[in-house]
Motif scaffolding. Structure first.
Motif: not given
Lengths: 648, 479
Positions: A571, A596-599, B284-285, B288-289, B291-292, B448
């Motif tokens: 990705r 969207r986030k990988n840190v 993963e989605e 991310a949700d 965290y945001l 992020p």
């Protein structure tokens, strides 16, 4: 001593293939001091030239071992397992790739006979080699497993021998097995091949049962070769190998005259002249003789530097005494192509020399330099068939310790051009397309052609339904269906070659629990609705993934390629569209969503060293990425998509 | 003005770090004398003493100050390696033993701290962070002993931040006041969750009620300086469950929160369960949700995100962690501790990454025989250090400042490295990165995605760095 050492090293390849081989080496060394055999003691009438032909695993090589033992050609020990199969891959797969031969001496009813056993490759990929080997024979032993009965390859081999008008001696092997049913097999042979039941010999090669009967039949049933020592020299090259010290060793069958050291000979195919350095027989190791006479089979060394100089099927004659060449000579015709690349580009030169060494011994492989943006520099290799390709790859890995990437195999398509401009460009109206990049546009083509094969499947009847579905799925057309006994059926289908090159055999084996057998022969070209499919990443075509496929298969193949590519590309920071397209039309699509986030959440203390290592590796890895538009694609992504799937 | 300000009632001498403006360039005002802090007399390679020209914690006492990356001001990170129980997600160097010979461990921590601080010629300890293991299981006098030891060999300002990691199970008011008396002035509480089922999944030994009680007690004793750790992204955790948990934590917390997405580390029980398929892998989605939306919720509650996982309000940032992200020097003490400092005492010239022996018994043997238990040392090249500056600095809201960058890279400015067309420019155009006269930093949208930005930035940095080296023709002496 020098000579001994040289010979010792030239034997290395042989020695490595035998475990506990010290005694073999000694035998060979001793034989160097033996007197040369006088071959004039074996006139044509006491010579029999024969082959053993069989389906894989039906016991051809074991029978050969027994014949060698009983005639005293090799010592009788437990070690004699498939002596003629010299290649590691042959032993592992139970198949013969390179034909090996042996001369046997056998006294029968007070007469000394010279029996030349000419081993043949056991697979139709090597059909041409088989037919050349057979042309040196007057008869064959057709070996059939008493338990498995007639298999697809048995049928193909039978017809080869039949068409060559050879004497055929059916041998039913493995009668010692618990489930052996020789009667049923005899009936199959009668029904399919029209050979009376009482002509079959029941043997167990493993236990040595009835081996002498086989030799008796060879002498009684197979005619001696029809030729004369007083004729001018005429010799058939039916195999050749390469020896690093002596050059090409050609296996020959003498059809007329005689040959000895010092003779000046000419190749009918190349017209090149050579002086004979050495002749001899194979026992099965090379044993020099003074001469070889008409009807005899042996080897010849004449200063040929490359195997292409001793092409299988070629005829040799005496300088200034030309003869009509023996019929049937063909150059090897590749049926399956695949890209071959070093796993690591720094290995290119090593792989190159390994390839060169291997093709020295196998002139049927065609080699063209090729390069791919994804895989770097490599070659496009042409093989006689799938097995040939696999065997070649395995030999490369085993004998030269070289690991390679082999791309999915393709077949040679053809196009009949209609555009005058293109015809002029190519100098002909029909072109062969090996690389999708050369695929001519539909508008300048009157017809596309694809290679076909006639496939023979023999299966227990309960699997017929599934097999028919499989064949239809592969665009095959049924040509014949015959019950060879109450339970077994022989099916014949005309297949487009590209439908069977990848995984047909595996699919057939798995849906028949391993019971169905398959074999095929070349059946020419047929018109086909071919198209070129492109793979696009965010709208940019990926050249190395373009394929030529049949219109009917476009959707399924496109979807499959997109799915595999999606799994292989990591990705990224933006959405990636992976599409399959025919011309401008998109037929399949997969979407790889953006990160969207990988840190990483925590980064303290000890983590940082590890993290930095990872980041540096990723930074290094970026250099190796292939950029398609703004999408970074790891090299191994293409490898994963292009590579043949491992066998399940 | 005075650098020693009062913040939240606590003097923060070291709040801004012990750095000063300095420069190798012509603009620098060269002065003579020696560094007030390290007395280095400018002998560090590549360093000239310059006058102080900017905000500095020690501005109250003007004087020459080398203030470089090699100036031995350090933070101290003592490790207490023992735990009462293994948590299912933790892959740290920790040991669960029936009985700890605390006097012996204490003596070794003291000895190693002094050895290493001397080795690094450390003149000033700017902050201390007791990590672990579970350092709240140590006796307050052990904590006191380590602080006293540091103060003996280096300057430990009275107001320096001294943080102790504590588990709610060992954070009753009596213990906590003992720690405060020992010199601890900040508490980091490993609450992790306020849901009993989640706590069980994590293998924690405390309950949600105990966690609440511990937070109350800590806030009484360390008002404005209590931090809560929370974990999200547990296998099977829903977005709603996390939102509820966060809301509960916001109702309970002080002015500092650390939200960590669960990392399934190899070798942990939780990772094995997920790999086996016994527990679901969080998508993963969803992560991310989570965290945001947490960022949004915390911002609404007045918290400012000053690092990927750290949030503070009313200026309650941890100076210790900030100095870590600023790639300042630190001395790690105790089993498995990591450090980054220049071992001047051994004639070292380069910053080293150092790791202490992980197993406590082996570590103690080594400390007793040679004063310290350093197991591994690796010199960090100037480029290695710059890469760390970048990777760590970009995690923070301040980013990598021009000034900090200059400390590590006198020859290649931040502008020169990332202002030219290249990866950084592209990332700026996409709105993930910002470079201005002050600093290079991630935008809120870019943060992020940092781990995808870094490889590209490292590539560009390496290229530019090599170009400068080549221009120098193999190295003009920068001294």
């Amino acid at each position: 001593m020098h000579l001994l050492e040289k010979n010792y090293f030239s034997l290395k390849g042989f020695v490595r293939l035998h475990t506990g081989t010290v005694s073999v080496v000694c035998e060979k060394k001793l034989s160097l001091f033996q007197e040369k055999i006088d071959m004039s003691a074996y006139p044509v009438e006491s010579i029999r030239n024969f082959s053993i032909i069989a389906h894989v695993d039906h016991g051809k090589s074991t029978l050969a071992d027994r014949l060698l033992e009983i005639t005293g050609t090799i010592a009788k020990t437990d070690r004699n397992k498939q002596v003629l199969d010299k290649l590691q891959v042959e032993r592992e797969r139970g198949i013969t790739v390179k034909a090996q031969s042996a001369s046997l001496f056998y006294n029968y009813k007070g007469v000394n006979y010279l029996l030349n056993l000419i081993d043949t490759p056991g697979h139709v990929d090597f059909n041409y080699e088989v037919s050349r080997s057979l042309s040196a024979c007057q008869g064959v032993l057709l070996v059939v497993d008493a338990n498995e009965g007639i298999q697809a390859q048995t049928v193909a081999n039978f017809y080869l021998a039949f068409e060559a008008q050879l004497a055929i001696i059916p041998v039913i092997n493995k009668i010692d097995l618990k489930n052996a049913d020789p009667e049923r097999v005899e009936k199959q042979i009668e029904k399919l091949f029209d050979i009376p039941v009482n002509e079959c010999i029941r043997i167990s090669a493993k236990q040595g049962t009835n081996i002498d009967k086989v030799l008796e039949k060879v002498i009684e049933k197979i005619p001696p070769p029809q030729c004369n020592t007083t004729d001018p020299l005429k010799a058939l090259v039916f195999d050749s190998t390469f020896d690093h010290y002596r050059g090409v060793v050609a296996n020959i069958a003498v059809f007329g005259g005689e040959i000895q050291k010092g003779h000046r000979i000419v190749s009918a195919h190349t017209n090149k002249r050579y002086e004979v350095n050495e002749v001899g027989i194979l026992t099965p190791n090379e044993q020099p003789t003074h001469k070889l006479y008409a009807g005899q089979v042996g080897y010849l060394i004449a200063g040929m530097k490359e195997v292409t100089e001793a092409q299988i099927g070629d005829t040799l004659f005496m300088y200034k005494q030309p003869v009509e060449p023996l019929p049937g000579f063909k150059s090897a015709k590749p049926m399956v192509f695949a890209g071959m690349y070093p796993v690591d580009q720094t290995e290119y030169n090593n792989l190159k020399s390994a390839l060169e060494r291997l093709t020295l011994n196998d002139s049927s492989v065609t080699v063209h330099r090729d390069s791919s943006l994804a895989l770097g520099a490599g070659w496009r290799l042409g093989f006689l068939g799938l097995l040939h390709m696999e065997v070649f790859n395995q030999r490369l890995e085993q004998e030269y310790n070289t690991s390679v990437i082999l791309t999915a195999p393709t077949v040679p398509y053809k196009a009949v051009l209609s555009s005058a401009k293109l015809i002029k460009e190519h100098g002909k109206s029909e072109i062969t397309i090996i690389n999708p990049a050369q695929f001519p546009d539909k508008h300048s083509v009157s017809e596309y052609l694809e290679p076909t094969v006639l496939g023979t499947i023999i299966t227990p009847q309960e699997y017929i339904g599934k097999i028919i579905v499989l064949c239809q799925d592969r665009r095959a057309v049924q040509k014949e269906m015959l019950y060879i006994d109450e339970h077994r059926v022989m099916l014949k289908y005309l297949f487009p070659l590209n439908e069977i090159v990848v995984d047909f055999y595996d699919a057939l084996k798995s849906l028949s629990s391993g019971y169905a057998s398959f074999d095929y022969e070349d059946a020419g070209y047929q018109a086909a609705d071919l198209i070129k499919m492109d793979i696009l990443i965010n709208g940019n075509p990926v050249e190395e993934l373009s394929t030529i496929i049949h219109n009917d298969k476009a959707y399924a193949t496109g979807k499959y390629l997109c799915e595999r590519l999606k799994d292989a590309i990591p990705r990224q920071l933006f959405e990636i569209a992976i599409q399959a397209a025919i011309g401008k039309k998109i037929i399949a699509r997969e979407t790889l969503k953006a990160y969207r986030k990988n840190v990483v959440a925590k980064c303290y203390g000890g983590d940082i060293t590890r993290r930095m290592k990872l980041l540096k590796r990723q930074a290094e890895g970026k250099k190796l990425m292939r950029k398609i538009g703004n999408v970074e694609v790891p090299r191994d992504a293409f490898i994963r998509v292009l590579k043949r799937q491992p066998e399940k | 003005g005075s650098g020693a300000r009062l913040r939240g009632g606590v003097p923060l001498v070291a709040a801004a770090g012990w750095y000063c403006w300095y420069s190798w360039g012509a603009a620098a005002t060269r002065t003579s004398g020696c560094c007030r802090l390290c007395a280095c007399k400018g002998q560090h390679p590549g360093v000239r003493l310059v006058g102080i020209r900017g905000p500095c914690a020690v501005r109250a006492e003007p004087g020459p100050f080398c203030g470089t990356a090699v100036c031995p001001t350090d933070t101290l990170c003592p490790q207490w390696p023992y735990c009462r129980k293994h948590c299912s997600y933790c892959s740290f160097n920790k040991y669960v033993v029936p009985a700890v010979d605390e006097a012996a461990v204490r003596a070794c921590l003291v000895r190693e701290a002094q050895t290493l601080l001397r080795l690094g010629h450390v003149r000033s300890v700017t902050s201390v962070f007791f990590g672990g293991g579970t350092p709240s299981l140590a006796a307050p006098r052990t904590i006191a002993a380590v602080l006293e030891a540091a103060a003996e060999v280096a300057y430990l300002p009275a107001g320096a931040e001294v943080t102790l990691e504590a588990n709610p199970g060992s954070a009753d008011p009596a213990r906590l006041s003992g720690f405060r008396a020992a010199g601890v002035n900040r508490l980091s509480l490993g609450v992790q969750s306020l849901d009993d089922a989640e706590l069980r999944l994590l293998g924690r030994e405390h309950t949600a009620a105990e966690a609440r009680a511990a937070v109350e007690a800590a806030r009484q004793l360390f008002p404005g300086r209590t931090s809560l750790d929370l974990i999200f992204g547990l296998p099977g955790q829903s977005h709603e469950a996390w939102a509820r948990g966060l809301e509960a934590a916001l109702g309970l917390c002080d002015d500092h929160l650390a939200l960590y997405q669960l990392t399934l580390e190899r070798g942990t029980a939780l990772e094995a369960q997920v790999r086996r398929g016994a527990l679901p892998e969080p998508p993963e989605e969803l992560l991310a949700d989570m965290y945001l939306s947490a960022r949004t919720a915390l911002a609404a509650a007045g918290f400012h995100q000053y690092e990927v996982s750290n949030f503070a309000r009313k200026g309650a940032r941890s100076t210790h962690n900030l100095s870590y992200w600023r790639a300042e020097q630190y001395v790690g003490v105790g089993p498995g501790a990591h450090g980054r400092f220049v071992p001047w005492g051994e004639g070292g010239r380069q910053r080293e990454a150092r790791v202490q022996t992980p197993h406590p018994d082996a570590w103690m043997r080594e400390v007793r025989s040679c004063g310290h238990g350093t197991r591994r040392r690796a010199a960090l090249s100037p480029l290695d250090q710059l890469q760390e500056v970048l990777a760590l600095g970009l995690r923070t809201d301040e980013g990598v400042t021009q000034q900090r960058w200059g400390l590590f890279s006198p020859r290649l400015s931040l502008e020169a490295a990332f202002g030219a067309p290249g990866e950084a420019r592209e990332l700026q155009e996409r709105g993930w990165l910002r470079l201005n006269g002050r600093a290079l930093r991630c935008t809120p949208a870019g943060l992020p995605l940092l781990d995808s930005l870094l490889p590209a930035l490292l590539c560009q940095l390496r290229r530019r760095w090599n170009a400068v080296q080549e221009e120098d023709g193999g190295g003009r002496d920068s001294r």
